[in-house]
Each structure stands twice: as structure tokens, then as C-alpha cells.
Design a protein around this motif. Sequence first.
Motif, PDB file in Angstrom:
ATOM      1  N   LEU A  34      39.087  46.665  40.996  1.00 47.59           N
ATOM      2  CA  LEU A  34      40.039  45.682  40.472  1.00 47.59           C
ATOM      3  C   LEU A  34      39.685  45.265  39.050  1.00 47.59           C
ATOM      4  N   THR A  35      38.378  45.113  38.809  1.00 50.24           N
ATOM      5  CA  THR A  35      37.918  44.744  37.462  1.00 50.24           C
ATOM      6  C   THR A  35      38.292  45.828  36.458  1.00 50.24           C
ATOM      7  N   ALA A  36      38.121  47.094  36.841  1.00 49.49           N
ATOM      8  CA  ALA A  36      38.423  48.204  35.936  1.00 49.49           C
ATOM      9  C   ALA A  36      39.919  48.286  35.636  1.00 49.49           C
TER      10      ALA A  36
ATOM     11  N   SER B 101      46.523  36.203  41.442  1.00 51.60           N
ATOM     12  CA  SER B 101      47.262  36.281  42.712  1.00 51.60           C
ATOM     13  C   SER B 101      47.136  37.668  43.327  1.00 51.60           C
ATOM     14  N   ALA B 102      47.331  38.699  42.500  1.00 51.21           N
ATOM     15  CA  ALA B 102      47.233  40.078  42.985  1.00 51.21           C
ATOM     16  C   ALA B 102      45.807  40.404  43.399  1.00 51.21           C
ATOM     17  N   GLN B 103      44.815  39.958  42.621  1.00 56.00           N
ATOM     18  CA  GLN B 103      43.419  40.218  42.954  1.00 56.00           C
ATOM     19  C   GLN B 103      43.041  39.594  44.296  1.00 56.00           C
ATOM     20  N   VAL B 104      43.472  38.360  44.504  1.00 52.78           N
ATOM     21  CA  VAL B 104      43.151  37.658  45.752  1.00 52.78           C
ATOM     22  C   VAL B 104      43.749  38.391  46.945  1.00 52.78           C
ATOM     23  N   VAL B 105      45.029  38.756  46.849  1.00 55.93           N
ATOM     24  CA  VAL B 105      45.700  39.447  47.965  1.00 55.93           C
ATOM     25  C   VAL B 105      45.032  40.783  48.253  1.00 55.93           C
ATOM     26  N   LEU B 106      44.713  41.534  47.207  1.00 55.45           N
ATOM     27  CA  LEU B 106      44.094  42.852  47.397  1.00 55.45           C
ATOM     28  C   LEU B 106      42.688  42.730  47.982  1.00 55.45           C
TER      29      LEU B 106
END
Length: 310
Positions: A306-308, A254-259
Motif C-alpha cells: 500500500l505504501t508503494a 479510507s482506501a488504506q484502512v479498508v484494504l
Amino acid sequence: MELAWICAQQVAVLFLLIGAGALGVKMGWLKAEGRQMLSSLLVNLVVPAMIVNSYRMEFSMEILRNLLAAFGLSVLAILMGTALTLLLTARQKDSRTPIFRFACVFSNAAYMGFPLISALFGAEGLLYASAYVTVFNILLWTMGYGMVSGSNSPKAIARSLLHTPVLYAMVVGLSIYLLQIPVPSLIAQPLELLGGMNTPLSMLITGILIASGDLGSILRDKHIWKLAGVRMLLIPAVCLAAFAVLGLLRFGMSAQVVLLLECCPAAAITSVFAVQFGHDEHFAAGSVVLTTLLSILILPLCALVLTALM
């Protein structure tokens, strides 16, 4: 690294599709004026179909919690971008200010964001992206509409919201998901086919937009570069830092998608509003074109960060 690599590959695919749209204009196969009709088709039919189709999945409390989290994170991210933009432009009083503010606050989530989210996270990612786009549209047709039109009329704002198909699609999709309503194949198949048009159609529109812009004058305009810096770098960085400090990265996808959606270029509708309300349409179009070009490099970098962190 895997997310960043997938993102880089997907951006390369999108870049080729953008190139096809630009080539079509240069060769005379496509007309620059046609982007308005194609945009209307995308926003009013294709994206709603894709949103409804994304809700056709088995009910899960975990997904529902993540969906609710996506709504909250979307509100927080967009309002943080708004507060930052207003703070930076508090002393800016020139005629470009309304468009500058609008382009900084509202990203091109449906055009550039949805294709990437679909490739990176699949149907579940689109579910969370639809939450972002719902919040985005509500704020766009209330706060954003007031920014560019100078009007705060509740009647005008309500009329705009009622003519937003994405909101109806969200209601229908949520009903299908929460009540587990079976969708007959006769309806499901057209939804899938229409939703599948989103990526190629949105990228062709972007290519048409880029081909019809004057890149030379855009690259020389320092105000457009300032806008691009705020939209593409500052706002995503502040949102990411805030999410990290507040512990919101624990919401995972959810956070990844929004960012990632916050890393997208300026909304394409910026140009439409500029024409509609008599603002500097060349500045608006230039902002969309430059931020779109920069997103080809910035979106994979955002995915890498984001991956890191996650």
C-alpha cells in the motif's frame, strides 16, 4: 516504507500480547473456555465504546466525505470477496463448504484490524474502520448468518441485527460527530478506558485460541491452507487490483484502512457459528488459528504494498 515499518513494529507488539495469552493457557493461569466470555465482553462492550469514542472529534467536511467513501469501499470490498469465494466454491458440496465460505468472506477486523488501524492512523483511521465494521456486521448477520445457518428467515436475521451493539454504537457515534454533541468528561473517560482495552483483550483472546488448537493437525490440513490462501492472499490482492483499476486509491486513508482490514485473518466468530450450527468446529478453529498466525507476516507486507502504491 514508513507505514510498513510501523505496521511491522505494531504486529510484533501484538505478537507478544498473543504470546502472553498462549502462555497463560499453557501455565494454567487462563482457561481455554474463558475465551467465549472474553469475546462477549470485547464485542458487546469494549468495541462499541471504542467506536463511540472515535467519533469525538471536530467536524470536517473532508473527514465526512472520507467516511462516506469508507462505507462505499467497504461494501465493494466485502461483496467482491463474496463473489470470488462463491465462484471458487461453486462445485464444492462437502460439509465444510459453509464454514469455508464464511471464513473466506469475513475477516477478523475488530480483533486484529482495529489495534493496527489505531496504531497506524490514530482516531481518524478508527473512524473509517468503524464504517467498515458497520457494513461488515450488517452483511455478517444477514448474508453470513444465512451461509452457516441455512436459514434466510427475515425475522431471525432482524433479531440478530437488533442484538448487535456495534450498530448502536455507530448510530450514537455518528450523532455525536454530525451534531457535534459535547460528551461530558464523566462519560468520555470511561469510554476511553474501555476502548483502550481493545488491543490487549483481543490479542489475549487470540493467544488463548492458538494455545487451545492442535497446530500439528492444522498444518497438515490442505483444506485449511486453501482457505488461508483465499482469505489472506487472493481476496486482498483482487480488492487491491480492483481499487487501483477503478481509481479508488485516490481516497487515501479510507482506501488504506479498508484494504488493510481485508487483509486480516478469518473472523473469530467462525468457530462460534461452527459450534452453534453443527459444522466441523475443528476445521473452523484451525482456519482461524492458521490465518491469524499467517497475518503476523502478511499484514506488514500488505502495508508495504500500500505504501508503494500510495
